[in-house]
Design a protein around this motif. Structure first.
Motif, PDB file in Angstrom:
ATOM      1  N   ALA A  91       0.836  -1.197   0.000  1.00 23.82           N
ATOM      2  CA  ALA A  91       0.000   0.000   0.000  1.00 23.82           C
ATOM      3  C   ALA A  91       0.876   1.253   0.000  1.00 23.82           C
ATOM      4  O   ALA A  91       0.566   2.243  -0.685  1.00 23.82           O
ATOM      5  N   TYR A  93       3.851   1.485  -1.337  1.00 19.73           N
ATOM      6  CA  TYR A  93       4.392   1.616  -2.693  1.00 19.73           C
ATOM      7  C   TYR A  93       3.368   2.244  -3.631  1.00 19.73           C
ATOM      8  O   TYR A  93       3.694   3.106  -4.445  1.00 19.73           O
ATOM      9  N   TYR A  94       2.113   1.822  -3.519  1.00 17.25           N
ATOM     10  CA  TYR A  94       1.083   2.389  -4.388  1.00 17.25           C
ATOM     11  C   TYR A  94       0.858   3.864  -4.090  1.00 17.25           C
ATOM     12  O   TYR A  94       0.589   4.657  -4.992  1.00 17.25           O
ATOM     13  N   GLN A  95       0.953   4.243  -2.822  1.00 20.01           N
ATOM     14  CA  GLN A  95       0.807   5.659  -2.474  1.00 20.01           C
ATOM     15  C   GLN A  95       1.952   6.467  -3.064  1.00 20.01           C
ATOM     16  O   GLN A  95       1.752   7.578  -3.534  1.00 20.01           O
ATOM     17  N   GLU A  99      -1.032   5.825  -7.352  1.00 22.22           N
ATOM     18  CA  GLU A  99      -2.084   5.010  -7.940  1.00 22.22           C
ATOM     19  C   GLU A  99      -3.227   4.897  -6.949  1.00 22.22           C
ATOM     20  O   GLU A  99      -3.023   4.878  -5.733  1.00 22.22           O
ATOM     21  N   ILE A 101      -5.560   2.853  -5.052  1.00 22.15           N
ATOM     22  CA  ILE A 101      -5.682   1.459  -4.616  1.00 22.15           C
ATOM     23  C   ILE A 101      -6.154   1.448  -3.177  1.00 22.15           C
ATOM     24  O   ILE A 101      -6.011   2.441  -2.460  1.00 22.15           O
ATOM     25  N   THR A 103      -6.217   1.188   0.646  1.00 24.96           N
ATOM     26  CA  THR A 103      -5.178   1.374   1.650  1.00 24.96           C
ATOM     27  C   THR A 103      -5.293   0.277   2.687  1.00 24.96           C
ATOM     28  O   THR A 103      -6.259  -0.481   2.711  1.00 24.96           O
TER      29      THR A 103
END
Length: 119
Positions: A91, A93-95, A99, A101, A103
């Motif tokens: 999570a 990394y996506y933040q 992106e 996604i 949390t």
């Protein structure tokens, strides 16, 4: 040459036996680094097998089942904690990558919380 071939075969056989005993010790959870010789490892394996002998009375059977269940529970609790850490890391990394996604808070709200069992 025959002597060398005979010695090579003997060494290979001894290595195979040692490897077999070490694998058996590893399966039983015995650290082979503690022992200095093959005989000590074999003795430790025999002792561990005797310790794991089948229970005879109902109380021993129940205690063995309880111990096994607690070991499995501990394993699954560690897996759940590990997965939660990995989900939090992903999570993050996506933040960083901006992106959209779920949390970890959304994931935690969707999944039930498992309380640790008191022993």
């Amino acid at each position: 040459m025959e002597i060398l071939d005979g010695m090579r075969k003997k060494i290979r056989k001894e290595d195979a036996e040692t490897l077999k005993v070490q694998q058996e010790a590893k399966e039983l959870g015995i650290s082979t680094s503690e022992a200095s010789s093959l005989a000590e490892i074999e003795a430790m394996v025999k002792a561990k097998k005797a310790e794991k002998a089948k229970p005879k009375t109902e109380a021993e059977k129940l205690e063995a089942t309880r111990k096994e269940a607690l070991e499995k529970l501990d394993f699954y609790e560690r897996v759940v904690r590990s997965v939660a850490r990995e989900e939090a890391e992903v999570a993050g990394y996506y933040q960083i990558m901006d992106e959209d996604i779920k949390t970890t808070e959304a994931i935690e709200e969707a999944t039930p919380v498992v309380e640790p069992v008191q022993q």
